[in-house]
Scaffold this motif. Structure first.
Motif, PDB file in Angstrom:
ATOM      1  N   LEU A  85       0.818  -1.208   0.000  1.00 56.76           N
ATOM      2  CA  LEU A  85       0.000   0.000   0.000  1.00 56.76           C
ATOM      3  C   LEU A  85       0.857   1.265   0.000  1.00 56.76           C
ATOM      4  N   LEU A  86       1.971   1.246   0.706  1.00 54.34           N
ATOM      5  CA  LEU A  86       2.883   2.391   0.708  1.00 54.34           C
ATOM      6  C   LEU A  86       3.453   2.637  -0.684  1.00 54.34           C
ATOM      7  N   TYR A 109       2.149   1.627  -3.575  1.00 53.51           N
ATOM      8  CA  TYR A 109       1.075   2.034  -4.471  1.00 53.51           C
ATOM      9  C   TYR A 109       0.714   3.504  -4.256  1.00 53.51           C
ATOM     10  N   ASN A 110       0.680   3.922  -3.010  1.00 55.39           N
ATOM     11  CA  ASN A 110       0.390   5.328  -2.710  1.00 55.39           C
ATOM     12  C   ASN A 110       1.470   6.233  -3.301  1.00 55.39           C
ATOM     13  N   SER A 111       2.721   5.841  -3.196  1.00 54.62           N
ATOM     14  CA  SER A 111       3.822   6.622  -3.785  1.00 54.62           C
ATOM     15  C   SER A 111       3.702   6.682  -5.303  1.00 54.62           C
ATOM     16  N   MET A 113       0.898   6.403  -7.067  1.00 60.48           N
ATOM     17  CA  MET A 113      -0.247   7.253  -7.410  1.00 60.48           C
ATOM     18  C   MET A 113       0.109   8.731  -7.300  1.00 60.48           C
ATOM     19  N   GLN A 114       0.828   9.098  -6.249  1.00 61.05           N
ATOM     20  CA  GLN A 114       1.229  10.492  -6.079  1.00 61.05           C
ATOM     21  C   GLN A 114       2.180  10.917  -7.192  1.00 61.05           C
ATOM     22  N   ALA A 141      -0.593   2.538 -11.662  1.00 61.03           N
ATOM     23  CA  ALA A 141      -1.111   3.821 -11.178  1.00 61.03           C
ATOM     24  C   ALA A 141      -1.292   4.728 -12.389  1.00 61.03           C
TER      25      ALA A 141
END
Length: 156
Positions: free
Chosen positions: A41-42, A44-46, A48-49, A149
């Motif tokens: 999740l970390l 994937y979040n990076s 996406m950003q 992403a």
């Protein structure tokens, strides 16, 4: 009666250790799995950003006001890829990617419709504890999969 109670306690001696020996590997596996999901999740979040930042950058730079249309040049694509991977539009020598193993080859910048830009990052996620799980006689089941992403923004 007291003697029987003592006998029952002596018969139960070591049961807690056996229960711990059975439960501890399962609990450790569960803890490792929770840690891997958190790491996934970390990352994937990076991603996406990074995708949002790169598409915002391209959306602000790609509109040709003279011709009234989108123009994505090779230089703009390189800057967007660098921004998505390293966090800056110009790649610096020795720069570290935002996500380990991410490279500009994983980033695709494209035009969507007449006035939208899309930045898509495809990242191969590999778990820490191995590349696959052993099967019964069939080799192993791969654990790697792609994180994708994508963000689309309207050109300004």
């Amino acid at each position: 009666m007291i003697v029987q109670g003592v006998r029952l306690k002596t018969r139960q001696r070591g049961v807690a250790m056996v229960e711990m020996a059975i439960a501890l590997p399962l609990l450790l596996l569960l803890l490792l799995a929770i840690g891997e999901v958190g790491r996934l999740l970390l990352q994937y979040n990076s991603l996406m950003q990074a995708s949002r930042d790169a598409s915002r950058f391209v959306a602000g730079q790609a509109w040709n006001r003279t011709l009234g249309r989108l123009e994505i040049t090779a230089a703009l694509q390189d800057q967007a890829r660098s921004l998505a991977v390293y966090g800056v539009p110009v790649a610096q020598e020795g720069g570290r990617p935002l996500v380990p193993g991410l490279s500009p080859d994983h980033v695709v910048v494209s035009v969507q419709g007449a006035d939208h830009v899309q930045v898509s990052i495809t990242y191969p996620f590999l778990p820490i504890f191995g590349n696959g799980l052993p099967d019964l006689g069939n080799g192993e089941t791969p654990l790697a999969f792609s994180l994708v992403a994508t963000s689309v923004m309207r050109a300004l």
